[in-house]
Scaffold this active site. Structure first.
Site, PDB file in Angstrom:
ATOM      1  N   ARG A 168       1.155  -3.285  -0.397  1.00 43.14           N
ATOM      2  CA  ARG A 168       1.127  -4.481  -1.344  1.00 43.14           C
ATOM      3  C   ARG A 168      -0.169  -4.128  -2.000  1.00 43.14           C
ATOM      4  O   ARG A 168      -1.298  -3.936  -1.534  1.00 43.14           O
ATOM      5  CB  ARG A 168       0.914  -5.711  -0.749  1.00 43.14           C
ATOM      6  CG  ARG A 168       0.416  -6.873  -1.794  1.00 43.14           C
ATOM      7  CD  ARG A 168       0.418  -8.283  -1.214  1.00 43.14           C
ATOM      8  NE  ARG A 168       1.742  -8.599  -1.275  1.00 43.14           N
ATOM      9  CZ  ARG A 168       2.257  -9.947  -1.104  1.00 43.14           C
ATOM     10  NH1 ARG A 168       0.967 -10.909  -1.265  1.00 43.14           N
ATOM     11  NH2 ARG A 168       3.313 -10.283  -1.059  1.00 43.14           N
ATOM     12  N   HIS A 184       8.353  -7.077  -7.336  1.00 39.34           N
ATOM     13  CA  HIS A 184       8.290  -7.722  -5.842  1.00 39.34           C
ATOM     14  C   HIS A 184       9.667  -7.494  -5.430  1.00 39.34           C
ATOM     15  O   HIS A 184      10.468  -8.502  -5.157  1.00 39.34           O
ATOM     16  CB  HIS A 184       7.754  -9.231  -5.958  1.00 39.34           C
ATOM     17  CG  HIS A 184       7.434  -9.753  -4.704  1.00 39.34           C
ATOM     18  ND1 HIS A 184       7.167  -8.827  -3.481  1.00 39.34           N
ATOM     19  CD2 HIS A 184       6.827 -11.020  -4.248  1.00 39.34           C
ATOM     20  CE1 HIS A 184       6.906 -10.060  -2.427  1.00 39.34           C
ATOM     21  NE2 HIS A 184       6.603 -10.941  -3.041  1.00 39.34           N
ATOM     22  N   ARG A 243      12.745 -14.113   3.793  1.00 38.99           N
ATOM     23  CA  ARG A 243      11.951 -12.778   3.628  1.00 38.99           C
ATOM     24  C   ARG A 243      11.948 -12.189   4.636  1.00 38.99           C
ATOM     25  O   ARG A 243      12.022 -10.629   4.792  1.00 38.99           O
ATOM     26  CB  ARG A 243      10.438 -13.097   3.437  1.00 38.99           C
ATOM     27  CG  ARG A 243      10.282 -14.009   2.112  1.00 38.99           C
ATOM     28  CD  ARG A 243      10.444 -13.263   0.758  1.00 38.99           C
ATOM     29  NE  ARG A 243       9.809 -11.878   0.703  1.00 38.99           N
ATOM     30  CZ  ARG A 243       8.614 -11.572   0.619  1.00 38.99           C
ATOM     31  NH1 ARG A 243       7.800 -12.620   0.371  1.00 38.99           N
ATOM     32  NH2 ARG A 243       8.233 -10.354   0.755  1.00 38.99           N
TER      33      ARG A 243
HETATM   34  N1  NVA Z   1       3.252 -13.536  -9.226  1.00 36.17           N
HETATM   35  C1  NVA Z   1       2.575 -13.925  -7.808  1.00 36.17           C
HETATM   36  C2  NVA Z   1       3.667 -13.698  -6.926  1.00 36.17           C
HETATM   37  C3  NVA Z   1       3.214 -14.037  -5.653  1.00 36.17           C
HETATM   38  C4  NVA Z   1       4.221 -13.816  -4.388  1.00 36.17           C
HETATM   39  C5  NVA Z   1       1.444 -13.040  -7.478  1.00 36.17           C
HETATM   40  O1  NVA Z   1       1.272 -11.641  -7.924  1.00 36.17           O
HETATM   41  O2  NVA Z   1       0.308 -13.499  -7.168  1.00 36.17           O
HETATM   42  N1   CP Z   2       6.307 -14.671  -1.796  1.00 31.62           N
HETATM   43  C1   CP Z   2       5.097 -13.878  -1.356  1.00 31.62           C
HETATM   44  O1   CP Z   2       5.142 -12.688  -1.369  1.00 31.62           O
HETATM   45  O2   CP Z   2       4.392 -14.776  -0.183  1.00 31.62           O
HETATM   46  P1   CP Z   2       2.943 -13.756   0.229  1.00 31.62           P
HETATM   47  O3   CP Z   2       2.053 -13.591  -1.180  1.00 31.62           O
HETATM   48  O4   CP Z   2       2.518 -15.108   1.011  1.00 31.62           O
HETATM   49  O5   CP Z   2       3.350 -12.581   0.958  1.00 31.62           O
END
Ligand code: NVA
Ligand code: CP
Length: 330
Positions: free
Chosen positions: A108, A135, A317
């Site tokens: 990530r 994502h 998830r």
């Molecule tokens: N668009 C958001 C998604 C978080 C799951 C981010 O990248 O912070």
């Molecule tokens: N939706 C999602 O990716 O949540 P987190 O940022 O908590 O992993």
């Protein structure tokens, strides 16, 4: 011929066919049933995976950890800042080191190019747990949730309201195109997804019998939707300074009771989370102070309503990530 994705990376849905996505969704259902029934499923016992996080997380990290352990694997978590990657060691070198020790790597972080480079050098499957552009593990959870609610995917209408050029807007557009769901990005023009990606999604959508639309008009965007989806207005990695302009641009696109009334009566509300629907967070409280805005991308009323399926998405998830781990590693 049966679907086989053993040894593959999972970097973005564009790399996967409709049949492969279908296979992962079916597998997710199987794992969900096993988990609910309390049937042990340590099918990957003896394997080891590493979770490399350059941004924070609750759902993605926990989903990978629980899924990995349920499958019998050892799981190592590297938090933002605790590995050598970036400052002292290149992405290619990190990939080659981790690939010698682990059977798979989750990443990530920031640019999609980083996860693509990791995959190029690792020699083991790499899974994208969120980049600035995509994502893809969230997509499987969302598709599974929609299918659970409506019984099917093809022909439904999903409207994404808000920052349509972020990782969620991009990913949902591609996911819908792949699965034959009509997709509308309802956003100010400045936050429309990149033209090239829209064209690619339209081409995929044409083959799967669905339309990809962009509109600034809220009534046109939300009208007739089966699913109203939104995400936070400022994503991880974006500078503080963008809040002011983003709020100005996106306030009209807040998902509230009025917007839900425009959608179909049986419509559901979705959000990948975390969400600013009240002032019970540090950032939520700060924004309320600075801009007199107590709810951002979604009103608390909609978030807490019967139409909201956000916690089903969060649970899914884990089941869907388990499917990806199993399918690529078994
Ligand atoms: N668009 C958001 C998604 C978080 C799951 C981010 O990248 O912070
Ligand atoms: N939706 C999602 O990716 O949540 P987190 O940022 O908590 O992993």
């Amino acid at each position: 011929m049966g679907v086989n994705i053993r040894g593959r990376n999972y970097l973005k849905l564009l790399d996967y066919t409709t049949e492969e996505i279908r296979y992962l969704l079916d597998l997710s259902r199987d794992f969900k049933r096993m988990k609910r029934a309390g049937t042990p499923h340590p099918y990957l016992a003896g394997k080891q995976i590493v979770l490399l996080f350059e941004k924070t997380s609750t759902r993605t990290r926990c989903a990978f950890e629980v899924a990995g352990r349920d499958l019998g694997m050892g799981v190592t978590y590297l938090d933002p800042g605790s590995s050598q990657m970036g400052r002292k060691e290149s992405i290619a070198d990190t990939a080659r080191v981790l690939g010698r020790m682990y059977d798979g790597i989750e990443y990530r972080g920031y640019d999609q190019k980083i996860v693509e480079t990791l995959a190029e050098y690792a020699g083991v499957p790499v899974w994208n747990g969120l980049t600035d552009q995509f994502h893809p593990t969230q997509m499987l959870a969302d598709l599974l949730t929609i299918e659970e609610k409506f019984g099917a995917l093809k022909g439904l209408h999903l409207t994404y309201m808000g920052d349509a050029r972020n990782n969620m807007g991009n990913s949902l557009m591609v996911a819908c195109a792949k699965m034959g769901i009509h997709f509308t990005a309802c956003a100010p023009k400045a936050l429309f997804p990149a033209e090239e990606l829209v064209e690619t999604a339209r081409e995929i959508g044409r083959k799967n019998g669905c339309r990809i639309c962009l509109t600034e008009d809220i009534e046109e965007g939300a009208g007739n939707a089966d699913v109203i989806y939104t995400d936070i207005w400022v994503s991880m990695g974006e500078p503080e300074e963008v809040w002011e302009t983003r709020i100005k641009l996106l306030k009209p696109y807040q998902v509230n009771g009025e917007i839900m009334k425009l959608a179909k009566p049986q419509a559901i509300f979705m959000h990948c989370l975390p969400s600013f629907h009240d002032t019970n967070t540090t950032i939520g409280a700060e924004i309320a102070n600075r801009f007199q805005l107590r709810e951002m991308e979604v009103s608390d009323e909609v978030f807490e309503s019967e139409q909201s399926v956000v916690f089903d998405e969060a649970e899914n998830r884990m089941h869907t990530i388990k499917a990806v781990l199993y399918a690529t590693l078994h």
